[in-house]
Write an enzyme that holds these catalytic residues in place. Structure first.
Site: not given
Ligand code: UD1
Length: 432
Positions: A74, A76, A188, A235, A239, A382
């Protein structure tokens, strides 16, 4: 899929900015009307959300491996111009191979629009005289269409339960009515919840939906019980719920063959630089945020937590190149078509089996771009865990699939996408 968004020319931050995928509004290649399908004998694979990040790479790999594909999307959280790029890359691939490029059809519709989906499925219905059940020329469905923003799911949970869970129930019921009972679900690693944090690779048997006994290749066994532990957001719960629903469906009807693929952290993009992660929504995952810093849209990367129990203090994830992940879907489909498994509901981790820290990812990206990435160490996010890595034995053995690309490959390909994002595919020769 994500919240509807009007135009990509609006504020890059509020609407979720784009990296550079051209904003073609209508495909010049395909119409939306399902009644235009006329190749009456071909078989197809149906892909929902097939223009998104993982969906587009998987559609490309399906075409490369010889499958005709119907995409439902779609738009989106995707751009229609991605379609042109998928077709271009598939054609180039088959030209080089000296093989015939399969067909790709696109329907711009919401997978929850049962009336429109029915109309589409009617086109592929095989009516057999005196047959008790219906059959379809659609030999399998791969379901990507879902909302995936963790923070939004906490703010608007019903939006997530309505689309991801209720939508799935209606969709699989409809597929079942049409006799389309080979189904691959985009799951996931989030289903493992806090189990990830034990610091050891996760096994599929760590999260099951029915009580049972799991046998290992070394002859040992383990009794397992259904349930989930420490999933921190709606989310993630969608899943897990979808998996549980699909497991119950498979248990109720042996004609279904259902595979849930548990993605770890997909990154990178097709090496051509023409496909990539280009969401309409504001990114929160690590690599898309790093990209925003590299393009100057964000001032710096906030590194969430530097006090985890890991060698450099930053969190460890199993980053898998999206092209490897896409090939995992082709392998899962092959496994279903060849009826390789005795069980009709299976779960597989799609990961590399190796963890990399957030700091290692930043360093790898700095190395390929030869530019520093501004970063600040901040508090833990968190709901995060410090360690989440896939056990890969089951997918290697049962899908005969393994990853081939490294973190550096993913960073290089992503950097290439950033450089080539605005490329007009009509100007790109067969060098991609
Ligand atoms: C996240 C989701 C998970 C989802 C997956 C899809 C959360 C808590 N979990 O996983 O449910 O299935 O994405 O890809 O969001 N990080 C930073 N700075 C940032 C962004 C991320 O330090 O700006 C760190 C995070 O703290 C983490 C790691 O990078 O330790 C990976 O983060 P991310 O890419 O968001 O993936 P997940 O948290 O593993």
């Amino acid at each position: 899929m994500g919240s509807p968004s009007s135009s990509r020319s609006s504020s890059p931050i509020s609407e979720g900015s784009v990296i550079g995928t051209p904003s073609t509004e209508r495909s010049v290649l395909f119409g939306d009307a399902p009644d235009s399908f006329d190749d009456a004998h071909e078989e197809f694979v149906l892909v929902t959300g097939g223009l998104g990040f993982i969906g587009s790479h998987t559609s490309l790999e399906l075409l490369k491996s010889g499958h005709n594909v119907i995409i439902i999307d779609n738009l989106s959280n995707a751009f229609e111009s991605v379609l042109e790029r998928v077709v271009h890359l598939a054609k180039v691939y088959h030209e080089l191979q000296g093989s015939v490029c399969p067909t790709l059809k696109f329907c711009k519709l919401d997978y929850r629009d049962s009336e429109a989906v029915s109309k589409l499925l009617d086109e592929f219905d095989v009516r057999r005289a005196h047959a008790f059940s219906r059959q379809s020329r659609i030999t399998g469905a791969i379901h990507f269409a879902a909302y995936k923003a963790v923070s939004e799911s906490i703010q608007i949970p019903l939006k997530y339960y309505r689309n991801n869970v209720s939508g799935l129930i209606d969709f699989v019921a409809l597929l079942g009515d049409y006799g389309i009972k080979n189904f691959i679900f985009s799951s996931s690693a989030t289903v493992y919840g806090s189990l990830a944090d034990r610091g050891v690779p996760l096994k599929e048997e760590d999260c099951v939906h029915h009580e049972g006994v799991v046998s290992h290749v070394d002859g040992s066994t383990r009794a397992v019980k259904p349930g989930c532990v420490g999933i921190t957001n709606p989310y993630g719960r969608t899943k897990w719920m979808c998996e549980a629903i699909l497991a119950d469906l498979a248990a109720s009807d042996s004609e279904w063959s259902i595979t849930a693929l548990r993605y770890f952290n997909p990154i990178g993009c097709d090496p051509s630089g023409l496909l990539g992660e280009d969401p309409r929504q504001i990114p929160t995952n690590l690599l898309p945020v790093i990209v925003k810093v590299m393009t100057g849209e964000y001032r710096q990367l906030s590194v969430f937590g530097s006090d985890w129990d890991t060698p450099d203090g930053t969190a460890i994830r199993d980053f898998i190149h999206v092209s490897d992940l896409a090939r995992g879907h082709v392998a899962a489909l092959r496994s279903i078509h060849q009826a390789k498994s005795t069980a009709n509901f299976n779960t597989f981790n799609l990961g590399t089996g190796t963890g990399h820290s957030v700091r290692e990812v930043v360093t790898a990206m700095e190395a390929v771009s030869e530019k520093p990435i501004a970063q600040a160490l901040v508090d833990r996010r968190p709901g995060d865990v410090g360690f989440c890595v896939a056990g890969v034995d089951r997918s290697r053995q049962e899908l005969a699939w393994k990853t081939e690309k490294s973190l550096e490959d993913a960073c290089r390909d992503l950097y290439n996408f950033l450089q080539r994002g605005e490329t007009d595919v009509s100007q790109v020769g067969s060098s991609v």
